[in-house]
Design an enzyme around this catalytic site. Structure first.
Site, PDB file in Angstrom:
ATOM      1  N   ARG A 175       0.763  -1.145  -0.083  1.00 38.94           N
ATOM      2  CA  ARG A 175      -0.002   0.083   0.125  1.00 38.94           C
ATOM      3  C   ARG A 175       0.750   1.307   0.123  1.00 38.94           C
ATOM      4  O   ARG A 175       0.556   2.327  -0.647  1.00 38.94           O
ATOM      5  CB  ARG A 175      -1.113   0.048   1.189  1.00 38.94           C
ATOM      6  N   CYS A 231      -1.261   6.231   9.049  1.00 37.65           N
ATOM      7  CA  CYS A 231      -1.663   5.171   8.313  1.00 37.65           C
ATOM      8  C   CYS A 231      -2.673   5.733   7.356  1.00 37.65           C
ATOM      9  O   CYS A 231      -2.635   6.689   6.865  1.00 37.65           O
ATOM     10  CB  CYS A 231      -2.094   4.049   9.306  1.00 37.65           C
TER      11      CYS A 231
END
Length: 273
Positions: A175, A231
């Site tokens: 990611r 995050c």
């Protein structure tokens, strides 16, 4: 080093207040159902979205509630600033760390995360109950610790090289590199950020408190670095924040809005690779 995580082997359960932060992202009400079926005796339940986020805001997927709302949460939970507070989830999950970070932000510095989680506590014989208790309301006034909070504007300044801080992305390497993005509409990472997958903090379903985690962290960021963790939505960055503090990193902030907030504005700058 700052003690953030506590192993059940070292837990003193007398004169403590318990917070149950269990949750399943696959079944939103599973945590509350589990709490109702059985929890550590005297524990309160804090839900990620109902208590630890303000889902009416548009600053990321799990925005931080305002100070007035958090103050009300602390007061109705019967908390005082000098309380010894132990927080648990299912072990190796980010939800207790989210609750812990919010307590730290509010000035409850005597709060800790149980590294192994609920089942291990019960196996150790810690008393459980199916009855939800209503605590005596407190009149606590939080002492907000702004040194651990990074607003969007601070991140913009950091990207521009004006703060000297290091951005650290807690998502998976795939990611981070922008190779996959299962949740957010734009793949990539905040420009200039480094990467340390929060899953690397765990061992056998619990948070790993051995020295090798600190060694791995030091290969990415140095102890004298000023670090901002983020995050996707500010949740899984919380255990990374906690583990950095556990391993002696004194200057750490959390960008609660995280990547989902970063890409929500009109002018978006991301990196891949």
């Amino acid at each position: 080093m700052s003690e953030v995580f506590k192993s059940i082997k070292d837990v003193e359960i007398h004169d403590v207040k318990w917070i149950d932060a269990r949750l399943s992202l696959q079944e939103s009400d599973a945590g509350r159902k589990n709490f109702e079926e059985g929890h550590i005796k005297g524990a309160l339940y804090w839900d990620l979205e109902d208590d630890l986020s303000d889902m009416t805001k548009n600053t990321g997927r799990h925005p931080l509630p305002d100070k007035q709302t958090l103050t009300e949460l602390f007061r109705k939970s019967g908390l005082e600033l000098d309380d010894r507070i132990l927080i648990y989830d299912d072990g190796g999950s980010p939800f207790a760390a989210r609750a812990w970070w919010i307590l730290q932000y509010g000035g409850f510095k005597n709060s800790f995360i149980i590294s192994e989680g609920f089942r291990a506590l019960t196996e150790m014989g810690v008393p459980i109950s199916g009855k939800a208790e209503v605590p005596n309301r407190s009149s606590v006034d939080p002492v907000w610790d702004e040194t651990i909070f990074a607003p969007r504007e601070f991140i913009e300044q950091t990207v521009e090289g004006k703060t000297g801080n290091v951005l650290l992305d807690a998502r998976s390497a795939e990611r981070y590199r922008g190779e996959v993005e299962p949740i957010d509409p734009i793949a990539g990472h905040i420009p200039g950020a480094l990467n340390f997958d929060w899953e690397r903090l765990k061992k056998d379903g619990s948070f790993n408190l051995d020295a090798d985690v600190g060694q791995q962290l030091s290969q990415v960021v140095q102890h004298d670095d000023e670090v901002v963790v983020y995050c996707g939505s500010g949740v899984t960055a919380a255990p990374l924040f906690a583990m950095l503090k556990q391993n002696g990193y004194n200057n750490v902030k959390l960008y609660v809005g995280s990547y989902s907030d970063w890409i929500s504005r009109e002018v978006i700058e991301v990196e891949k690779g």
